[in-house]
Design an enzyme around this catalytic site. Structure first.
Site, PDB file in Angstrom:
ATOM      1  N   SER A   1     -11.858  50.978 -29.779  1.00 56.64           N
ATOM      2  CA  SER A   1     -11.317  50.010 -28.834  1.00 56.64           C
ATOM      3  C   SER A   1     -12.065  50.167 -27.526  1.00 56.64           C
ATOM      4  O   SER A   1     -12.877  51.069 -27.360  1.00 56.64           O
ATOM      5  CB  SER A   1      -9.832  50.236 -28.619  1.00 56.64           C
ATOM      6  N   LYS A   2     -11.743  49.296 -26.567  1.00 50.54           N
ATOM      7  CA  LYS A   2     -12.546  49.353 -25.350  1.00 50.54           C
ATOM      8  C   LYS A   2     -12.265  50.592 -24.512  1.00 50.54           C
ATOM      9  O   LYS A   2     -13.047  50.948 -23.650  1.00 50.54           O
ATOM     10  CB  LYS A   2     -12.385  48.072 -24.541  1.00 50.54           C
ATOM     11  N   ARG A   3     -11.179  51.264 -24.791  1.00 51.53           N
ATOM     12  CA  ARG A   3     -10.857  52.445 -24.010  1.00 51.53           C
ATOM     13  C   ARG A   3     -11.377  53.740 -24.634  1.00 51.53           C
ATOM     14  O   ARG A   3     -11.280  54.801 -24.046  1.00 51.53           O
ATOM     15  CB  ARG A   3      -9.359  52.548 -23.786  1.00 51.53           C
ATOM     16  N   ASP A   4     -11.933  53.655 -25.834  1.00 53.11           N
ATOM     17  CA  ASP A   4     -12.409  54.878 -26.481  1.00 53.11           C
ATOM     18  C   ASP A   4     -13.664  55.414 -25.794  1.00 53.11           C
ATOM     19  O   ASP A   4     -14.452  54.645 -25.230  1.00 53.11           O
ATOM     20  CB  ASP A   4     -12.686  54.616 -27.962  1.00 53.11           C
TER      21      ASP A   4
ATOM     22  N   ALA B   1     -17.178  53.723 -25.403  1.00 51.70           N
ATOM     23  CA  ALA B   1     -17.099  52.309 -25.779  1.00 51.70           C
ATOM     24  C   ALA B   1     -17.665  51.367 -24.717  1.00 51.70           C
ATOM     25  O   ALA B   1     -18.190  50.312 -25.036  1.00 51.70           O
ATOM     26  CB  ALA B   1     -15.653  51.925 -26.079  1.00 51.70           C
TER      27      ALA B   1
END
Ligand code: GLU
Length: 439
Positions: free
Chosen positions: A214-217, A220
């Protein structure tokens, strides 16, 4: 099939960040275009007005510039098939809509314009995934697609296809999440009487634990890479290996070599795992082996941000040349080099306690200072010899002088080679700090 000029594109929607998966898609398109002396197009799919901010568009542009994926046509560059923002292509979409209408493919429903599916089995021949049949005969599972919403805004499938036709895209290389859209897109190509491009759907990038990224990983968001000290050439190398490999187990491949070896059919069908440690390691390898001029260029923003100033470029390069083999990450640089450029550097308390608290530390450092007072020439090799002589005269191991000396001159217990440090610091500063070292 007649061969078309190779034209690839990266078609991001501005979401507010450039995801590493998007960056890898851009890279594969760029590599393929470069390999075949083709054209790489950047097209911004900004039909979603709520997300369509200047900032979000700039993030994509900045990310691609940083990664070194220069486009041949697109925003800032222009080209014969513009505009390259979908939000500016309204009249083109109108025309295509008319064409479909004339062909009897459209109908209106509650203000929306929909495409009447021919209800066929559609075969996608994908360059990576192979031949896949999609059965679109059942309207229950595959409802007719909307092309235009009642508010006049366009649906992705339609404008994406129109633009790929108009921009004469030969190869659509994109994430596997779009594979299931492709049969719908093929229906549109057919209805418009146009030869579709070739498709290559790349496997997704997952986290190491197999979950979707996800964009928070971690890793990323490409926007955080520069300040984290990643260098574009290393990231290009790392991303090129996410799903693709040269088939000979080599990992460090510069971009020119990747361009030469890159083949769509060598892209793996399995998802690729993003491994932050591996990316960090590879970045370190690039830093280690890069020439000093490039290293210096990359180091400057980190030094400037830390308020470090230097008297001469030569001194700066000498300092960087001795820390370069030791340091793994550019953000560490200021702490490693501050002591060369200023007398006002912090002393690490733990290092002081460990190395300078010995009752004999003061005497030892004084003895070393004295031994170095008249040394000639002031160079690393004779400095080393003099330190070792002093240690044996004092009846201590060399390390018992090296470690306290390092903390005395740099405030830290890790750093560049001690003798090179002395050499670069110069006799006067070295001796002053050795004598002050037990404060
Ligand atoms: N705007 C789409 C996306 O960002 C593009 C898909 C495509 O490459 O065709 O996913």
């Amino acid at each position: 099939m007649p061969t078309r000029p190779i034209r690839t594109r990266f078609a991001p929607s501005p979401t507010g960040l450039l995801h590493v998966g998007g960056a890898r898609t851009a890279l594969f398109n760029w590599l393929y275009a470069r390999k075949h002396a083709g054209t790489f197009v950047l097209r911004v799919e900004d039909t979603d007005h709520s997300r369509n901010t200047e900032e979000a568009k700039q993030i994509i542009i900045d990310g691609l510039h940083w990664l070194g994926l220069e486009w041949d046509e697109g925003p800032q560059k222009g080209g014969s098939y513009g505009p390259y923002y979908q939000s500016e292509r309204h009249s083109i979409y109108e025309e295509y809509l008319k064409r479909l209408e004339k062909g009897g493919h459209l109908y209106e429903e509650k203000g929306a314009i929909r495409f009447r599916s021919p209800r066929e089995k559609v075969i996608v021949e994908d360059l990576i995934c192979g031949k896949i049949e999609f059965d679109l005969t059942n309207p229950g599972t595959h409802p007719d697609m909307t092309l235009r919403r009642p508010d006049g805004s366009w649906i992705f499938h339609f404008v994406n296809v129109v633009d790929d036709i108009e921009m004469q895209i030969s190869h659509v290389i994109r994430g596997e999440d779009h594979l299931s859209n492709t049969p719908k897109h093929l229906e549109l190509y057919k209805a418009l009487g146009t030869e579709p491009p070739l498709f290559a759907h790349t496997p997704l990038i997952l986290n190491r634990d197999g979950s979707k990224m996800s964009k928070r990983d971690l890793g990323a968001n490409l926007g955080t890479y520069p300040q984290e000290g990643y260098v574009p050439e290393a990231v290009r190398n790392y991303l090129s290996l996410l799903g693709w490999s040269p088939k000979d187990n080599r990992e460090i491949l510069d971009t020119a070599e990747v361009i030469q070896l890159f083949e769509l059919h060598n892209i793996n069908r399995r998802s690729a795992a993003f491994d932050v440690d591996k990316c960090f390691w590879m970045n370190g390898q690039y830093l280690l082996h890069m020439d000093l001029a490039r290293y210096t260029e990359l180091a400057l923003p980190f030094l400037e941000k830390a308020g470090i100033t230097w008297e001469s470029w030569e001194m700066l390069e000498r300092v960087l040349s001795i820390v370069k083999p030791k340091i793994k990450s550019l953000p560490d640089l200021p702490d490693w080099v501050r002591c060369f450029f200023s007398d006002d550097f912090p002393y690490d308390e733990a290092a002081v306690a460990k190395n300078l608290s010995h009752p004999d530390a003061k005497n030892r450092l004084e003895a070393l200072a004295e031994a170095l007072l008249l040394l000639n020439p002031w160079e690393a090799t004779p400095i080393e010899a003099r330190l070792k002589e002093t240690a044996s005269r004092l009846g201590v191991k060399a390390g018992e002088l090296v470690h306290p000396a390092r903390v005395a001159v740099s405030g830290r217990s890790v750093g560049a080679g001690l003798y090179e440090m002395f050499e670069i610091l110069g006799r006067e500063k070295t001796i002053k700090r050795l004598l002050a070292g037990t404060h």
